[in-house]
Motif scaffolding. Structure first.
Motif, mmCIF file in Angstrom:
data_model
loop_
_atom_site.group_PDB
_atom_site.id
_atom_site.type_symbol
_atom_site.label_atom_id
_atom_site.label_comp_id
_atom_site.label_asym_id
_atom_site.label_seq_id
_atom_site.Cartn_x
_atom_site.Cartn_y
_atom_site.Cartn_z
ATOM 1 N N LYS A 6 83.198 21.895 60.987
ATOM 2 C CA LYS A 6 84.396 21.522 61.752
ATOM 3 C C LYS A 6 84.403 20.048 62.104
ATOM 4 N N TYR A 7 83.213 19.485 62.330
ATOM 5 C CA TYR A 7 83.103 18.130 62.869
ATOM 6 C C TYR A 7 82.679 17.132 61.800
ATOM 7 N N LYS A 8 83.052 15.890 62.030
ATOM 8 C CA LYS A 8 82.551 14.782 61.238
ATOM 9 C C LYS A 8 82.476 13.559 62.135
ATOM 10 N N ASN A 9 81.603 12.644 61.796
ATOM 11 C CA ASN A 9 81.497 11.391 62.540
ATOM 12 C C ASN A 9 82.208 10.284 61.786
ATOM 13 N N GLU A 10 82.938 9.478 62.540
ATOM 14 C CA GLU A 10 83.630 8.332 61.971
ATOM 15 C C GLU A 10 82.903 7.070 62.411
ATOM 16 N N ILE A 11 82.479 6.267 61.449
ATOM 17 C CA ILE A 11 81.757 5.025 61.711
ATOM 18 C C ILE A 11 82.668 3.880 61.295
ATOM 19 N N VAL A 12 83.114 3.107 62.274
ATOM 20 C CA VAL A 12 84.179 2.132 62.044
ATOM 21 C C VAL A 12 83.750 0.748 62.539
ATOM 22 N N PRO A 13 83.932 -0.303 61.746
ATOM 23 C CA PRO A 13 83.619 -1.656 62.231
ATOM 24 C C PRO A 13 84.512 -2.027 63.421
ATOM 25 N N ALA A 14 83.895 -2.555 64.470
ATOM 26 C CA ALA A 14 84.651 -3.035 65.638
ATOM 27 C C ALA A 14 84.781 -4.553 65.606
ATOM 28 N N GLU A 15 83.724 -5.208 65.217
ATOM 29 C CA GLU A 15 83.704 -6.649 64.991
ATOM 30 C C GLU A 15 82.444 -6.946 64.200
ATOM 31 N N GLU A 16 82.242 -8.192 63.847
ATOM 32 C CA GLU A 16 81.063 -8.559 63.061
ATOM 33 C C GLU A 16 79.791 -8.112 63.782
ATOM 34 N N GLY A 17 79.016 -7.219 63.129
ATOM 35 C CA GLY A 17 77.758 -6.768 63.702
ATOM 36 C C GLY A 17 77.862 -5.608 64.665
ATOM 37 N N LEU A 18 79.038 -4.996 64.777
ATOM 38 C CA LEU A 18 79.215 -3.898 65.737
ATOM 39 C C LEU A 18 80.065 -2.796 65.116
ATOM 40 N N TYR A 19 79.576 -1.546 65.221
ATOM 41 C CA TYR A 19 80.293 -0.380 64.715
ATOM 42 C C TYR A 19 80.457 0.661 65.813
ATOM 43 N N THR A 20 81.611 1.326 65.821
ATOM 44 C CA THR A 20 81.798 2.467 66.704
ATOM 45 C C THR A 20 81.413 3.735 65.947
ATOM 46 N N ILE A 21 80.837 4.706 66.666
ATOM 47 C CA ILE A 21 80.492 5.999 66.087
ATOM 48 C C ILE A 21 81.083 7.071 66.992
ATOM 49 N N PRO A 32 86.891 16.487 65.275
ATOM 50 C CA PRO A 32 87.620 16.355 66.534
ATOM 51 C C PRO A 32 86.664 16.081 67.690
ATOM 52 N N SER A 33 87.211 15.602 68.780
ATOM 53 C CA SER A 33 86.392 15.229 69.932
ATOM 54 C C SER A 33 85.574 16.416 70.424
ATOM 55 N N PHE A 34 84.322 16.148 70.791
ATOM 56 C CA PHE A 34 83.435 17.189 71.318
ATOM 57 C C PHE A 34 82.936 16.797 72.698
ATOM 58 N N ALA A 35 82.938 17.774 73.625
ATOM 59 C CA ALA A 35 82.431 17.579 74.986
ATOM 60 C C ALA A 35 83.155 16.429 75.674
ATOM 61 N N ILE A 36 82.437 15.433 76.189
ATOM 62 C CA ILE A 36 83.075 14.327 76.911
ATOM 63 C C ILE A 36 83.872 13.443 75.962
ATOM 64 N N GLY A 37 83.440 13.347 74.725
ATOM 65 C CA GLY A 37 84.194 12.582 73.733
ATOM 66 C C GLY A 37 83.930 11.091 73.722
ATOM 67 N N GLN A 38 82.763 10.675 74.206
ATOM 68 C CA GLN A 38 82.454 9.249 74.265
ATOM 69 C C GLN A 38 82.192 8.655 72.887
ATOM 70 N N THR A 39 82.210 7.347 72.851
ATOM 71 C CA THR A 39 81.896 6.580 71.646
ATOM 72 C C THR A 39 80.492 5.998 71.770
ATOM 73 N N ALA A 40 79.721 6.087 70.699
ATOM 74 C CA ALA A 40 78.450 5.367 70.611
ATOM 75 C C ALA A 40 78.678 4.099 69.783
ATOM 76 N N TYR A 41 77.762 3.135 69.923
ATOM 77 C CA TYR A 41 77.908 1.863 69.207
ATOM 78 C C TYR A 41 76.619 1.522 68.475
ATOM 79 N N LEU A 42 76.772 1.064 67.246
ATOM 80 C CA LEU A 42 75.647 0.517 66.502
ATOM 81 C C LEU A 42 75.750 -0.997 66.564
ATOM 82 N N VAL A 43 74.762 -1.624 67.208
ATOM 83 C CA VAL A 43 74.723 -3.076 67.350
ATOM 84 C C VAL A 43 73.713 -3.627 66.340
ATOM 85 N N GLN A 44 74.192 -4.492 65.465
ATOM 86 C CA GLN A 44 73.304 -5.136 64.491
ATOM 87 C C GLN A 44 72.901 -6.501 65.049
#
Length: 274
Positions: A51-66, A70-82
């Motif tokens: 049912k679920y999938k993760n979307e990994i999207v560039p936010a700016e140079e060196g930063l991705y949102t994860i 569909p949204s699960f539980a609180i629905g927060q965003t995690a970030y990958l910082v390079q």
């Protein structure tokens, strides 16, 4: 024996033969138990449901949102910082599957995981094991860890340098050990602050807010907000990302200061006619 996951907050518990009777995270005034009652799932069940999938999207140079769809539980965003030769997963989400792991490994993997506060501990141990990473939690929030692990490092004091350009700051407020991550080289060297919802960007993206409990609308005392603002004034950052991918794009440091003043003025009754 399974690691059950609370479907309301998304935080995973240590192994047990039966579903826990209650969620320690939700059964506390900063969170809530669902009106439909306490329910549980497991990561295995979530993956098998397809049912679920993760979307990994560039936010700016060196930063991705994860984020999970569909949204699960609180629905927060995690970030990958390079950072400079160092990849940080800031905050965590519950869902992690082989596809997610493969995509993040292509981006350099994860060297460490750091958390703003207990509501976003999620399946942090699953993530840490998948990427052979350490987890950094302030020792003041040690009591809220629902799945212990040798990978967890409880740090102390007011700040911790994870890498030359990534520093954790304990700012408190929402939780005693609540932290923000300062990415000094982010936003073309002007600085980025990742805040979870320790500092939350509001509907008007020129302002932020501070709360003890968001779902239950419990404010923080004026003295705590003033202390947080004074501490954050010493940190150089131009941009804020919060837990729900709301962004203060420019002059975020000033936005924090004027927002804190407005918050304190409101608590003191100075914004209202009598």
């Amino acid at each position: 024996m399974k690691n059950f996951i609370c479907t309301t907050c998304g935080v995973q518990a240590e192994k047990s033969a039966k579903e826990p009777k209650e969620c320690m995270i939700c059964n506390e005034e900063r969170q809530y138990v669902s009106p439909n009652g306490q329910t549980w799932t497991t990561l295995e069940e979530m993956i098998q449901a397809e049912k679920y999938k993760n979307e990994i999207v560039p936010a700016e140079e060196g930063l991705y949102t994860i984020s999970t769809s569909p949204s699960f539980a609180i629905g927060q965003t995690a970030y990958l910082v390079q950072g400079n030769n160092f990849n940080l997963l800031w905050d965590c989400i519950t869902y992690v599957d082989p596809k997610t792991i493969g995509e993040i490994k292509k981006l350099g993997g994860i060297d460490a995981i750091a958390l703003s506060h207990p509501h976003y501990y999620s399946a942090q141990v699953e993530w840490a094991e998948a990427f052979d990473a350490s987890i950094y939690i302030h020792e003041d929030d040690k009591e809220w860890v629902t799945r212990p692990s040798d990978r967890i490092i409880f740090w102390s004091g007011e700040s911790l340098e994870l890498a030359e350009d990534i520093i954790l700051h304990r700012v408190g407020g929402h939780f005693k050990g609540a932290a923000a991550a300062h990415w000094k080289t982010g936003n073309d060297g002007k600085g980025v602050l990742l805040t979870g919802d320790i500092i939350r960007v509001v509907a008007d993206r020129e302002w932020v807010t501070f709360m003890y409990s968001y779902p239950n609308f419990i404010p923080l005392p004026a003295s705590v907000v003033e202390r947080m603002a004074n501490q954050l004034e010493k940190i150089k950052f131009n941009r804020i990302y919060d837990a729900f991918h709301r962004i203060v794009q420019e002059d975020a440091g000033a936005a924090v200061q004027r927002s804190a003043k407005r918050y304190v003025d409101a608590l003191n009754g100075e914004l209202f006619e009598t």
